[in-house]
Design a protein around this motif. Structure first.
Motif, PDB file in Angstrom:
ATOM      1  N   HIS A  97       0.833  -1.205   0.000  1.00 13.13           N
ATOM      2  CA  HIS A  97       0.000   0.000   0.000  1.00 13.13           C
ATOM      3  C   HIS A  97       0.867   1.254   0.000  1.00 13.13           C
ATOM      4  O   HIS A  97       0.532   2.246  -0.658  1.00 13.13           O
ATOM      5  CB  HIS A  97      -0.937  -0.001   1.206  1.00 13.13           C
ATOM      6  CG  HIS A  97      -2.119  -0.900   1.041  1.00 13.13           C
ATOM      7  ND1 HIS A  97      -3.176  -0.917   1.939  1.00 13.13           N
ATOM      8  CD2 HIS A  97      -2.427  -1.822   0.105  1.00 13.13           C
ATOM      9  CE1 HIS A  97      -4.081  -1.807   1.545  1.00 13.13           C
ATOM     10  NE2 HIS A  97      -3.634  -2.368   0.433  1.00 13.13           N
ATOM     11  N   VAL A  98       1.973   1.218   0.746  1.00 12.11           N
ATOM     12  CA  VAL A  98       2.891   2.358   0.748  1.00 12.11           C
ATOM     13  C   VAL A  98       3.459   2.565  -0.651  1.00 12.11           C
ATOM     14  O   VAL A  98       3.546   3.701  -1.150  1.00 12.11           O
ATOM     15  CB  VAL A  98       4.025   2.150   1.774  1.00 12.11           C
ATOM     16  CG1 VAL A  98       5.049   3.283   1.673  1.00 12.11           C
ATOM     17  CG2 VAL A  98       3.459   2.078   3.187  1.00 12.11           C
ATOM     18  N   GLN A  99       3.846   1.492  -1.299  1.00  9.49           N
ATOM     19  CA  GLN A  99       4.364   1.579  -2.670  1.00  9.49           C
ATOM     20  C   GLN A  99       3.330   2.204  -3.600  1.00  9.49           C
ATOM     21  O   GLN A  99       3.642   3.104  -4.385  1.00  9.49           O
ATOM     22  CB  GLN A  99       4.746   0.184  -3.179  1.00  9.49           C
ATOM     23  CG  GLN A  99       5.935  -0.431  -2.492  1.00  9.49           C
ATOM     24  CD  GLN A  99       6.084  -1.915  -2.804  1.00  9.49           C
ATOM     25  OE1 GLN A  99       5.370  -2.460  -3.638  1.00  9.49           O
ATOM     26  NE2 GLN A  99       7.014  -2.566  -2.124  1.00  9.49           N
ATOM     27  N   TYR A 100       2.099   1.721  -3.512  1.00  8.36           N
ATOM     28  CA  TYR A 100       1.035   2.251  -4.368  1.00  8.36           C
ATOM     29  C   TYR A 100       0.813   3.742  -4.106  1.00  8.36           C
ATOM     30  O   TYR A 100       0.679   4.540  -5.046  1.00  8.36           O
ATOM     31  CB  TYR A 100      -0.266   1.484  -4.128  1.00  8.36           C
ATOM     32  CG  TYR A 100      -1.455   2.126  -4.804  1.00  8.36           C
ATOM     33  CD1 TYR A 100      -1.687   1.959  -6.164  1.00  8.36           C
ATOM     34  CD2 TYR A 100      -2.339   2.928  -4.074  1.00  8.36           C
ATOM     35  CE1 TYR A 100      -2.765   2.574  -6.788  1.00  8.36           C
ATOM     36  CE2 TYR A 100      -3.420   3.541  -4.690  1.00  8.36           C
ATOM     37  CZ  TYR A 100      -3.630   3.356  -6.054  1.00  8.36           C
ATOM     38  OH  TYR A 100      -4.692   3.970  -6.669  1.00  8.36           O
ATOM     39  N   ALA A 123       9.320  -1.214   2.333  1.00  5.98           N
ATOM     40  CA  ALA A 123       8.339  -0.825   1.316  1.00  5.98           C
ATOM     41  C   ALA A 123       9.003  -0.232   0.077  1.00  5.98           C
ATOM     42  O   ALA A 123       8.353  -0.088  -0.966  1.00  5.98           O
ATOM     43  CB  ALA A 123       7.356   0.195   1.896  1.00  5.98           C
ATOM     44  N   TYR A 124      10.278   0.124   0.203  1.00  7.56           N
ATOM     45  CA  TYR A 124      10.942   0.816  -0.907  1.00  7.56           C
ATOM     46  C   TYR A 124      11.007  -0.066  -2.147  1.00  7.56           C
ATOM     47  O   TYR A 124      11.361  -1.241  -2.100  1.00  7.56           O
ATOM     48  CB  TYR A 124      12.360   1.229  -0.513  1.00  7.56           C
ATOM     49  CG  TYR A 124      13.096   1.927  -1.637  1.00  7.56           C
ATOM     50  CD1 TYR A 124      12.850   3.256  -1.919  1.00  7.56           C
ATOM     51  CD2 TYR A 124      14.005   1.232  -2.436  1.00  7.56           C
ATOM     52  CE1 TYR A 124      13.506   3.901  -2.961  1.00  7.56           C
ATOM     53  CE2 TYR A 124      14.676   1.861  -3.475  1.00  7.56           C
ATOM     54  CZ  TYR A 124      14.415   3.191  -3.734  1.00  7.56           C
ATOM     55  OH  TYR A 124      15.055   3.816  -4.775  1.00  7.56           O
ATOM     56  N   GLY A 139      16.044  14.121  12.026  1.00  6.19           N
ATOM     57  CA  GLY A 139      17.032  14.057  13.092  1.00  6.19           C
ATOM     58  C   GLY A 139      18.261  14.857  12.706  1.00  6.19           C
ATOM     59  O   GLY A 139      18.247  15.641  11.757  1.00  6.19           O
ATOM     60  N   SER A 140      19.341  14.629  13.458  1.00  2.20           N
ATOM     61  CA  SER A 140      20.579  15.365  13.205  1.00  2.20           C
ATOM     62  C   SER A 140      21.682  14.483  12.644  1.00  2.20           C
ATOM     63  O   SER A 140      22.832  14.908  12.539  1.00  2.20           O
ATOM     64  CB  SER A 140      21.056  16.034  14.500  1.00  2.20           C
ATOM     65  OG  SER A 140      21.170  15.079  15.539  1.00  2.20           O
ATOM     66  N   ASP A 141      21.352  13.241  12.282  1.00  4.17           N
ATOM     67  CA  ASP A 141      22.314  12.364  11.625  1.00  4.17           C
ATOM     68  C   ASP A 141      21.551  11.342  10.797  1.00  4.17           C
ATOM     69  O   ASP A 141      20.330  11.194  10.934  1.00  4.17           O
ATOM     70  CB  ASP A 141      23.225  11.665  12.645  1.00  4.17           C
ATOM     71  CG  ASP A 141      22.434  10.832  13.649  1.00  4.17           C
ATOM     72  OD1 ASP A 141      21.933   9.747  13.267  1.00  4.17           O
ATOM     73  OD2 ASP A 141      22.304  11.265  14.820  1.00  4.17           O
ATOM     74  N   VAL A 142      22.279  10.631   9.961  1.00  2.51           N
ATOM     75  CA  VAL A 142      21.681   9.618   9.087  1.00  2.51           C
ATOM     76  C   VAL A 142      22.207   8.242   9.485  1.00  2.51           C
ATOM     77  O   VAL A 142      23.407   7.979   9.332  1.00  2.51           O
ATOM     78  CB  VAL A 142      21.995   9.886   7.604  1.00  2.51           C
ATOM     79  CG1 VAL A 142      21.377   8.799   6.734  1.00  2.51           C
ATOM     80  CG2 VAL A 142      21.482  11.256   7.179  1.00  2.51           C
ATOM     81  N   PRO A 143      21.355   7.378  10.016  1.00  2.00           N
ATOM     82  CA  PRO A 143      21.794   6.009  10.293  1.00  2.00           C
ATOM     83  C   PRO A 143      22.113   5.288   8.987  1.00  2.00           C
ATOM     84  O   PRO A 143      21.823   5.778   7.899  1.00  2.00           O
ATOM     85  CB  PRO A 143      20.569   5.382  10.985  1.00  2.00           C
ATOM     86  CG  PRO A 143      19.682   6.517  11.342  1.00  2.00           C
ATOM     87  CD  PRO A 143      19.958   7.593  10.361  1.00  2.00           C
ATOM     88  N   GLU A 144      22.686   4.118   9.108  1.00  2.00           N
ATOM     89  CA  GLU A 144      22.993   3.326   7.917  1.00  2.00           C
ATOM     90  C   GLU A 144      21.691   3.016   7.165  1.00  2.00           C
ATOM     91  O   GLU A 144      20.734   2.506   7.738  1.00  2.00           O
ATOM     92  CB  GLU A 144      23.694   2.025   8.317  1.00  2.00           C
ATOM     93  CG  GLU A 144      24.145   1.200   7.129  1.00  2.00           C
ATOM     94  CD  GLU A 144      24.923  -0.038   7.539  1.00  2.00           C
ATOM     95  OE1 GLU A 144      25.026  -0.961   6.716  1.00  2.00           O
ATOM     96  OE2 GLU A 144      25.407  -0.084   8.684  1.00  2.00           O
ATOM     97  N   THR A 145      21.682   3.345   5.887  1.00  5.91           N
ATOM     98  CA  THR A 145      20.471   3.151   5.095  1.00  5.91           C
ATOM     99  C   THR A 145      20.836   2.979   3.631  1.00  5.91           C
ATOM    100  O   THR A 145      21.873   3.481   3.168  1.00  5.91           O
ATOM    101  CB  THR A 145      19.499   4.343   5.245  1.00  5.91           C
ATOM    102  OG1 THR A 145      18.376   4.152   4.387  1.00  5.91           O
ATOM    103  CG2 THR A 145      20.168   5.657   4.879  1.00  5.91           C
ATOM    104  N   SER A 146      19.965   2.284   2.912  1.00  7.07           N
ATOM    105  CA  SER A 146      20.165   2.083   1.479  1.00  7.07           C
ATOM    106  C   SER A 146      19.533   3.195   0.649  1.00  7.07           C
ATOM    107  O   SER A 146      19.679   3.235  -0.569  1.00  7.07           O
ATOM    108  CB  SER A 146      19.573   0.729   1.056  1.00  7.07           C
ATOM    109  OG  SER A 146      18.181   0.678   1.360  1.00  7.07           O
ATOM    110  N   LEU A 147      18.812   4.111   1.303  1.00  4.44           N
ATOM    111  CA  LEU A 147      18.146   5.190   0.573  1.00  4.44           C
ATOM    112  C   LEU A 147      19.171   6.178   0.021  1.00  4.44           C
ATOM    113  O   LEU A 147      20.167   6.491   0.692  1.00  4.44           O
ATOM    114  CB  LEU A 147      17.176   5.937   1.506  1.00  4.44           C
ATOM    115  CG  LEU A 147      16.051   5.117   2.140  1.00  4.44           C
ATOM    116  CD1 LEU A 147      15.264   5.989   3.113  1.00  4.44           C
ATOM    117  CD2 LEU A 147      15.143   4.527   1.086  1.00  4.44           C
TER     118      LEU A 147
END
Length: 548
Positions: A97-100, A123-124, A139-147
């Motif tokens: 649903h998030v994708q749609y 959902a990505y 937030g004030s930092d970016v955790p490890e992510t594939s985005l």
């Protein structure tokens, strides 16, 4: 001709100029954050500059996948006031649903909470998210992510100028968007124009709406991803009142602590939230002396819940609305000529969905399309219209044909209207139980069952019956200290119910469950419940309701 377009911009301008030291308080992963309206307005202008630099132009959608906090509130005013469209996405929806939703809305920038990165990444989908040009982690930092490309919120806005020249916008500019939960098919997008959000804000500020004053301290527990938190970020700002945002996944202890420490006078959320707070209060001492009223919507407020909070000196304000209505449509305030009726009669009025708010019109029609009388007995489907009620769905002409009739929204709610004008939802059209040619309100039966001391939550569904067409089956969640034998409790429960209802209304079967499944917006999910249980077999050994 109107002298000036009706937009959201004056609400923030007024709050900053008249109440510069009023607070916007937020519970976050980093602790409690406090900003004054003056600081909040500066940060909102910084965000406006950042969004413009990121390429947001008129009509572009800015998506949020976030809890209730100050950064989300900044997006609420920045995105629509530069000509963009605030698109709140429910993080509790299934990934498909998030994708749609993202693909259908064509979001250009997406804000994501750190604690929601995991479900967001699940959902990505590269194809569904192909229009997204920038991800921003709150937030004030970016955790490890594939985005990618991705930045943190404070870096996104921090280098920007706090001065911004807001454009003059047309009141018909799209300003917001929210999708229905899609329990019966794909989610449907509802767009809100500047004028719709302006009109809704003004209506909720009236005494007949929510009556927010500048000395109120407002804590929206209803998620900001769900129909704009019922408009409270806008109306609280317009009033110049103090905001308190409960942040990620607040539990009853978090909510009680914020009420005590911040002096919350008004809060809002679905009934399950306030049932949880009541259970917490049974085991813990708390000072709720500042709290004046709780706005309850999203599902019917049981009369027992209204009574329990009244005993604590807190008024329950029962409200009703829909995503299609921005969302508030009715509020169950007591009319002046009803102030002297008995307490019992007052509770009954408060348990109804209430009186239509100023600016809206409604009618109730039967199966033949005729309007039903206001007698509290005859029922039909509720039709409603007004300046903040949509008349179409985004890119969904198929739904437009069935859900609208000219300017009227066909709500799908079966209701009665009493002689004083109070609307009472009997049921959703799809949930009402037809037994022997007569109707049983599953919603009313649920509320009656939850008034039993041994029941924490309850939901009722209709099960197929050879003789009667359908019969009610109750699914109950016992209170912590209750041990329920299903057969014995069925007899006890039905004796309890027959004090107020005829025998043929009482359930033919009771099923003990650990939890009532909820939809992504906190409502009882009967569709999932039916999938989890063999409903047809539950009445195999049930007695005939006509038997003595």
């Amino acid at each position: 001709m109107a002298g000036y377009d009706q937009t959201l911009k004056p609400f923030l301008w007024r709050a900053e100029r008249l109440h510069p030291q009023q607070e916007v308080v937020s519970r976050t992963h980093e602790g409690i954050v406090r900003n004054t309206y003056s600081e909040y307005a500066d940060r909102t202008r910084q965000l406006a500059n950042a969004l413009e630099e990121a390429g947001i132009e008129d009509g572009d959608r800015v998506g949020t996948f976030c809890w209730n906090h100050h950064r989300h509130a900044e997006v609420y005013f920045a995105a629509p006031n530069i000509g963009g469209q605030l698109h709140t996405i429910n993080p509790l929806l299934p990934p498909e649903h998030v994708q749609y939703i993202v693909q259908n809305a064509e979001d250009k920038v997406l804000f994501v909470d750190q604690s929601l990165l995991e479900p967001f990444e699940a959902a990505y989908d590269e194809e569904a998210f192909e229009t997204v040009e920038q991800f921003v982690v709150m937030g004030s930092d970016v955790p490890e992510t594939s985005l990618e490309p991705v930045t943190d919120y404070e870096s996104f806005v921090g280098a920007q100028d706090a001065e911004y020249d807001w454009p003059e916008l047309d009141e018909e500019n799209p300003a917001g968007m929210c999708y229905t939960s899609g329990t019966t098919g794909k989610p449907k997008g509802v767009e809100y124009t500047q004028k719709m959000l302006w009109a809704h804000t003004m209506a909720t500020l009236t005494p007949q709406g929510l009556g927010i004053e500048e000395d109120d301290v407002v804590m929206p527990v209803v998620p900001m991803f769900h129909v704009n938190a019922w408009g409270l970020p806008f109306s609280t700002t317009a009033a110049g009142a103090k905001h308190v945002y409960p942040g990620p996944s607040p539990d009853p202890a978090d909510l009680v602590q914020l009420i005590e420490e911040e002096g919350v006078t008004m809060t809002a959320g679905v009934p399950t939230v306030w049932l949880g707070v009541l259970e917490y209060l049974q085991e813990n001492d708390a000072d709720l002396s500042s709290l004046e009223r709780i706005v309850i919507g999203g599902a019917a407020a049981p009369e027992s819940l209204i009574r329990q909070y009244d005993d604590l000196g807190v008024e329950v304000v029962h409200a009703w609305g829909m995503t299609e209505m921005s969302p508030i449509g009715t509020v169950a305030h007591l009319k002046a000529d009803l102030q002297d009726i008995s307490k019992e009669e007052q509770y009954k009025k408060q348990a109804k969905q209430g009186l239509v708010v100023p600016g809206l019109e409604f009618k109730v029609v039967d199966d033949d399309g005729n309007e039903v009388p206001w007698n509290g007995e005859d029922f039909g489907e509720l039709y409603i219209r007004g300046p903040w009620v949509t008349d179409s769905y985004f890119k969904r002409p198929d739904a437009n044909e069935s859900d609208f009739e000219g300017s009227w929204l066909k709500t799908g709610d079966v209701v009665t209207v009493d002689e004083d004008g109070y609307i009472k939802i009997v049921d959703r059209a799809k949930d009402v139980i037809k037994s022997g040619g007569e109707w049983i309100s599953s919603q009313e039966l649920e509320n009656a069952i939850m008034a039993h001391d041994d029941v924490s939550e309850a939901t009722v569904v209709g099960a197929p019956h050879e003789k009667w067409q359908e019969r009610p089956v109750a699914f109950v969640v016992p209170t912590d200290d209750a041990a329920i034998d299903e057969d014995a409790f069925l007899e006890e429960l039905n004796e309890f119910l027959m004090e107020d209802y005829p025998k043929w209304w009482t359930p033919d079967s009771v099923v003990h469950i650990d939890e009532v499944p909820k939809t992504a917006t906190g409502k009882f999910d009967k569709k999932t419940l039916r999938e989890q249980h063999d409903i047809e077999s539950l009445l195999d050994d049930a007695p005939d309701p006509d038997a003595e």
